[in-house]
Write a protein that holds these residues in place. Sequence first.
Motif, PDB file in Angstrom:
ATOM      1  N   THR A  37     -15.569  -2.502  -4.989  1.00 35.17           N
ATOM      2  CA  THR A  37     -16.073  -1.812  -6.174  1.00 35.17           C
ATOM      3  C   THR A  37     -17.204  -2.634  -6.773  1.00 35.17           C
ATOM      4  OG1 THR A  37     -14.317  -2.920  -7.389  1.00 35.17           O
ATOM      5  CG2 THR A  37     -13.952  -0.621  -6.809  1.00 35.17           C
ATOM      6  N   PRO A  38     -18.178  -1.958  -7.401  1.00 36.45           N
ATOM      7  CA  PRO A  38     -19.325  -2.694  -7.960  1.00 36.45           C
ATOM      8  C   PRO A  38     -18.992  -3.334  -9.304  1.00 36.45           C
ATOM      9  CG  PRO A  38     -19.574  -0.361  -8.373  1.00 36.45           C
ATOM     10  CD  PRO A  38     -18.301  -0.513  -7.587  1.00 36.45           C
ATOM     11  N   ARG A  39     -19.783  -4.355  -9.652  1.00 36.04           N
ATOM     12  CA  ARG A  39     -19.799  -4.854 -11.030  1.00 36.04           C
ATOM     13  C   ARG A  39     -20.873  -4.088 -11.798  1.00 36.04           C
ATOM     14  NH1 ARG A  39     -19.687 -10.211  -9.019  1.00 36.04           N
ATOM     15  NH2 ARG A  39     -17.588 -11.093  -8.997  1.00 36.04           N
ATOM     16  N   ALA A  84       0.838  -1.205   0.000  1.00 40.89           N
ATOM     17  CA  ALA A  84       0.000   0.000   0.000  1.00 40.89           C
ATOM     18  C   ALA A  84       0.871   1.253   0.000  1.00 40.89           C
ATOM     19  CB  ALA A  84      -0.928  -0.011   1.213  1.00 40.89           C
ATOM     20  N   ALA A  85       2.002   1.177   0.725  1.00 39.87           N
ATOM     21  CA  ALA A  85       2.920   2.321   0.726  1.00 39.87           C
ATOM     22  C   ALA A  85       3.501   2.536  -0.671  1.00 39.87           C
ATOM     23  CB  ALA A  85       4.036   2.086   1.741  1.00 39.87           C
ATOM     24  N   LEU A  91     -10.581  -2.109  -3.314  1.00 40.37           N
ATOM     25  CA  LEU A  91     -10.126  -0.797  -3.746  1.00 40.37           C
ATOM     26  C   LEU A  91      -8.613  -0.838  -3.868  1.00 40.37           C
ATOM     27  CD1 LEU A  91     -12.901   0.133  -3.437  1.00 40.37           C
ATOM     28  CD2 LEU A  91     -12.165   2.062  -2.055  1.00 40.37           C
ATOM     29  N   TYR A  92      -8.111  -0.878  -5.110  1.00 35.80           N
ATOM     30  CA  TYR A  92      -6.672  -0.848  -5.311  1.00 35.80           C
ATOM     31  C   TYR A  92      -6.319   0.286  -6.274  1.00 35.80           C
ATOM     32  CZ  TYR A  92      -1.908  -2.572  -5.619  1.00 35.80           C
ATOM     33  OH  TYR A  92      -0.547  -2.668  -5.539  1.00 35.80           O
ATOM     34  N   ALA A 148      -9.542   0.491   3.003  1.00 36.73           N
ATOM     35  CA  ALA A 148     -10.321  -0.412   2.149  1.00 36.73           C
ATOM     36  C   ALA A 148     -10.056  -1.875   2.515  1.00 36.73           C
ATOM     37  CB  ALA A 148      -9.958  -0.173   0.672  1.00 36.73           C
ATOM     38  N   MET A 149      -8.785  -2.181   2.873  1.00 39.17           N
ATOM     39  CA  MET A 149      -8.488  -3.557   3.302  1.00 39.17           C
ATOM     40  C   MET A 149      -9.141  -3.835   4.650  1.00 39.17           C
ATOM     41  SD  MET A 149      -4.537  -4.398   2.186  1.00 39.17           S
ATOM     42  CE  MET A 149      -3.701  -2.951   2.867  1.00 39.17           C
ATOM     43  N   ARG A 150      -9.032  -2.847   5.576  1.00 39.12           N
ATOM     44  CA  ARG A 150      -9.540  -3.024   6.943  1.00 39.12           C
ATOM     45  C   ARG A 150     -11.051  -3.238   6.967  1.00 39.12           C
ATOM     46  NH1 ARG A 150     -11.599  -3.783  10.713  1.00 39.12           N
ATOM     47  NH2 ARG A 150     -11.479  -3.074  12.872  1.00 39.12           N
TER      48      ARG A 150
END
Lengths: 204, 204, 204
Positions: free
Chosen positions: A196-198, A93-94, A148-149, A189-191
């Motif tokens: 994200t939607p399809r 993430a960093a 979320l990436y 987002a990981m926590r």
Amino acid sequence: MPGVLDLVGIFVFAVSGALAAVQKRLDVVGMVVLAEITALGGGILRDLVIGAVPPVAFTSVSYVVVPLLASALVFFWHPHFTRIMPAVMLFDAAGLGLFCVTGAIKALDYHLSPLHAVLLGVITAVGGGILRDMMSGQIPSVLYDRQLYALPALVGATVATALWQQPQLHGVFVSAGSALLAFGLRVAAMRWNWRTPRARGVGD
Amino acid sequence: MPGVLDLVGIFVFAVSGALAAVQKRLDVVGMVVLAEITALGGGILRDLVIGAVPPVAFTSVSYVVVPLLASALVFFWHPHFTRIMPAVMLFDAAGLGLFCVTGAIKALDYHLSPLHAVLLGVITAVGGGILRDMMSGQIPSVLYDRQLYALPALVGATVATALWQQPQLHGVFVSAGSALLAFGLRVAAMRWNWRTPRARGVGD
Amino acid sequence: MPGVLDLVGIFVFAVSGALAAVQKRLDVVGMVVLAEITALGGGILRDLVIGAVPPVAFTSVSYVVVPLLASALVFFWHPHFTRIMPAVMLFDAAGLGLFCVTGAIKALDYHLSPLHAVLLGVITAVGGGILRDMMSGQIPSVLYDRQLYALPALVGATVATALWQQPQLHGVFVSAGSALLAFGLRVAAMRWNWRTPRARGVGD
């Protein structure tokens, strides 16, 4: 100082590439190739697009050596890396936060428009991982894993680009702050498992 | 003379691309695309990186025509190629040796550091095969097949680059010698089945 | 006017990319990435090769925005697109015709030889679709589906390049006529199911 951060980003991305190689039971050549391409691929794409040739990966010795070092560590101690995966994800993430900001700012330096600088920031951050997945024979995880990436990278690159429009704001505080924002969004987002939607109606 | 050797390398790499297309039951378009990309892909990547645009594949007519010829031969007589596969593998090793050396020397001509010249030599030699495999929907064989393929290219590019540091050594003997060394290592690796290791503990 | 046509080509290629993402159940990030890469990938490859950096996709705002628009439409109304697929295929044929001609002419403007201009015309037309398929984890359909797809682009690029050798023929009639020819061939190939052969003896 930014140089050191760059190398940290390169190191963690290289570790993720080398671990992908272990998972696919590739040999040592595959480990090194995936480590290098994951760490350097996004920046190489960015530099080719803006015309900064040779790309920095082909002028800096440490850019090439750091992924070799990461490969050696993973080669001998990969079970430990799997155990400390949460820490690896934090570093990843960093790297994401850092690369989206440095990528966008470099594009602005080469006189691209703000929109395209944002685009190149995202490409710098996620391009290496996309190449890693394509070379490992799978659909790039950023396209479907619904975590979320790419979006934190988009936010970080956008904020950095917007602030960079004011020359008096150029400096390490703005870039570090934008990178921290992207990093924080990714960690959040990981926590909390943000997703994200399809497309409408495609369902879960 | 080096021109002729280049075209021999292009021809054998193109044959390997066209044969991959036959194996995957692709149509004639797929054969030509894979033949061209296998033969020219590594050199195109190298030229984009060092800023030699248009890449030589887009300025030389014979670079484009030779893979067409190879495709036509494979189209009509591919069963014969499968029978003479050992000979094709020998030529492929020759192409590998040649490309790693010419790639490294071209990178030095463009003022890249010795480390990056070696890297580009290897990319020139194995890049086309990697693109061929990625387009055929499989993990690049160089990443997992554990045969010595990238390593002979690494040795050849390293020796050529080291000797090229002395201007008085520039010439066809040094480049031909380095190419022969890579060729010999590759042939020896096939003959005695030398293999690269997987990460410690991943096992055979 | 050519600008408008370019954007139409980009739009339909982006729709095909976004629909591929729906089919693979990718998320919204995957849709946008595939839409952008399908629409812009061929032109980016062409521009990198001829040294026109940054590629036009990284200098024009509408080139980036149009695929976003296409993604939004597919996101909400993709079942309708599946229903109007024949119309989408017509537009795709129009994009194919247009891109092969503009790609070839741009390459001639950059002083490439006629042979290489034709090659770059075809790359411009089919490159985005190839990248889309590689990122979706499948063999590029142009390599095996045996429909005439690359060949109409080859004919259109060849005719445009041949006529462009006469300076007095430069103009919208020649480029539009060549694009129409490629478009017509592609439509005829769909209508009468013309097919490309496999290598001799590989059979149907």
